[in-house]
Scaffold this active site. Structure first.
Site, PDB file in Angstrom:
ATOM      1  N   LYS A 110      -5.594   4.627  -1.851  1.00 36.45           N
ATOM      2  CA  LYS A 110      -4.376   4.691  -2.677  1.00 36.45           C
ATOM      3  C   LYS A 110      -3.351   3.692  -2.140  1.00 36.45           C
ATOM      4  CE  LYS A 110      -2.583   8.511   0.097  1.00 36.45           C
ATOM      5  NZ  LYS A 110      -2.404   9.974   0.164  1.00 36.45           N
ATOM      6  N   TYR A 152      23.991 -10.607  12.732  1.00 28.36           N
ATOM      7  CA  TYR A 152      25.033  -9.926  11.956  1.00 28.36           C
ATOM      8  C   TYR A 152      25.605  -8.746  12.740  1.00 28.36           C
ATOM      9  CZ  TYR A 152      23.614 -12.379   7.687  1.00 28.36           C
ATOM     10  OH  TYR A 152      23.343 -13.325   6.735  1.00 28.36           O
TER      11      TYR A 152
HETATM   12  C1  LIG Z   1      -3.328  10.327   1.229  1.00 26.27           C
HETATM   13  C2  LIG Z   1      -4.249  11.463   1.197  1.00 26.27           C
HETATM   14  C3  LIG Z   1      -5.223  11.626   2.190  1.00 26.27           C
HETATM   15  C4  LIG Z   1      -5.308  10.731   3.402  1.00 26.27           C
HETATM   16  O1  LIG Z   1      -4.336  11.123   4.335  1.00 26.27           O
HETATM   17  P1  LIG Z   1      -4.232  10.396   5.757  1.00 26.27           P
HETATM   18  O2  LIG Z   1      -3.160  11.128   6.454  1.00 26.27           O
HETATM   19  O3  LIG Z   1      -3.832   8.974   5.468  1.00 26.27           O
HETATM   20  O4  LIG Z   1      -5.560  10.475   6.389  1.00 26.27           O
HETATM   21  C5  LIG Z   1      -6.123  12.669   2.040  1.00 26.27           C
HETATM   22  N1  LIG Z   1      -6.049  13.523   0.992  1.00 26.27           N
HETATM   23  C6  LIG Z   1      -5.115  13.406   0.035  1.00 26.27           C
HETATM   24  C7  LIG Z   1      -5.080  14.387  -1.082  1.00 26.27           C
HETATM   25  C8  LIG Z   1      -4.179  12.386   0.102  1.00 26.27           C
HETATM   26  O5  LIG Z   1      -3.246  12.274  -0.854  1.00 26.27           O
END
Ligand SMILES: *Cc1c(COP(=O)(O)O)cnc(C)c1O
Length: 364
Positions: A35, A256
């Protein structure tokens, strides 16, 4: 010459980290979570390193199309399922498996016209209170799905709220066990932290693990453990070069707001990297950085296009010297992304995902 900043995606490291997760759960199949454009790495760029996974899990339908376009014929799972009825047409066309987390998604399935019944992952809310059916509604949802001709196989899924914290997964695991005990189907529970910290329990590993962040070489429970502790390798390097030099006298300030004042004469390098590249503006003076592979620190505020670094530990550094903002230097020295994230009060996830579009990326 283009501005000297560049990100590199390390195929070997992705492969290594994926193998590491398999080793931690040898009896489970592995979803590589891609994702958010593979946590900022780019799905197309990460694919070669991750193609040894058993499936790809993501939540954006366009990203599912991109994985199929790469020639992937294996499982793809939509972690948030369908957002509207016509998403199910894409699921039918591309054979996507999808999460079902609410009644409305079952309603959509019940009126969906398909020749090939779908595989769905029915989601239990085991305490996170984000997505999923409450435990007392889970069986009814399962029975409703089971009765639909549009549904072929039902798997069971939940997501832990505290796999990375001292609270752990015991409560959620009990809730999941009680809600699903006599239901058939494959199970998937564990994210990276659950695999690494609780994967000794077969009920946590279950049939499919879902590691994301560990595959990308960041420790899910930093600073309690770092990536080296979990034997994970950095998959993204953000590198740039020194483009300017300043000699500071006692009392001189940098950047800055003059937030840093030299208390001794010092040489400072100006680096072509700023918050418009995805480097966190909140990194304070003292954030670790590598120059020619040697560890030093930032000084003063991060600006849009530049940061300043203390060159005291690297006297030979000059214009053009290599700067590693996170990841691996040419010498092999590593600056964990988690250390930089932590200096900015955030997590490695956010830095990876925030890599800015203006940064050129190479696969190395
Ligand atoms: C993003 C996600 C994961 C992976 O989580 P990590 O902490 O990056 O290993 C697993 N299951 C779901 C449903 C997620 O949304």
């Amino acid at each position: 010459m283009p501005r000297p900043i560049q990100a590199a995606i390390h195929t070997d490291a992705l492969r290594h980290n994926l193998a590491r997760m398999r080793q931690a759960a040898p009896d489970a199949r592995v979803w590589a979570i891609v994702k958010a454009d593979a946590y900022g790495h780019g799905i197309e760029r990460a694919f070669e390193g991750l193609r040894g996974a058993d499936g790809f899990a993501l939540l954006d339908l366009h990203e599912a199309e991109r994985v199929r376009a790469l020639g992937w014929r294996g499982p793809i799972l939509l972690l948030e399922g369908a957002f509207e009825a016509r998403d199910l047409e894409l699921c039918s066309r591309l054979s996507l498996w999808h999460v079902v987390h609410c009644q409305e998604q079952i309603d959509m399935l019940a009126v969906h016209k398909t020749h090939t019944p779908h595989r769905v992952f029915l989601k239990l809310n085991s305490g996170m209170n984000r997505l999923g059916f409450a435990p007392h509604r889970f069986r009814a949802a399962w029975a409703r799905l089971d009765a639909l001709p549009q549904v072929d196989e039902i798997s069971l899924v939940t997501h832990f709220s505290d796999a990375d914290t001292p609270r752990g997964v015991a409560d959620a695991l009990r809730v999941f066990g009680q809600a699903t005990s006599d239901l058939p189907g494959e199970r998937s529970l564990a994210n990276s932290a659950a695999v690494l910290r609780h994967g000794h329990d077969a009920a946590v590993r279950a049939d499919w693990i879902r590691p994301g962040i560990a595959v990308y070489g960041s420790a899910p429970d930093f600073p309690q453990h770092d990536a080296a502790h979990w034997q994970l390798e950095p998959t993204m390097t953000l590198a740039s070069r020194v483009i300017g030099l300043q000699q500071l006298a006692v009392g001189d300030t940098v950047g800055y707001g003059s937030s840093f004042t030299a208390d001794a004469p010092m040489r400072v390098g100006i680096v072509a990297c700023g918050y418009a590249d995805g480097y966190p503006r909140l990194c304070p003076t003292g954030t670790p950085v590598l120059v020619n592979g040697l560890r030093t620190r930032t000084v003063g505020r991060v600006s849009m296009d530049m940061i300043a670094v203390d060159l005291a530990p690297v006297p030979e550094a000059g214009i053009g010297s290599e700067v590693t903002l996170w990841g691996r230097a040419a010498s092999g020295a590593v600056l964990p992304i988690d250390e930089v994230a932590s200096a900015a009060s955030t997590v490695g996830y956010e830095l990876m995902c925030a890599l800015a579009p203006r940064v050129p990326v190479v696969v190395a």
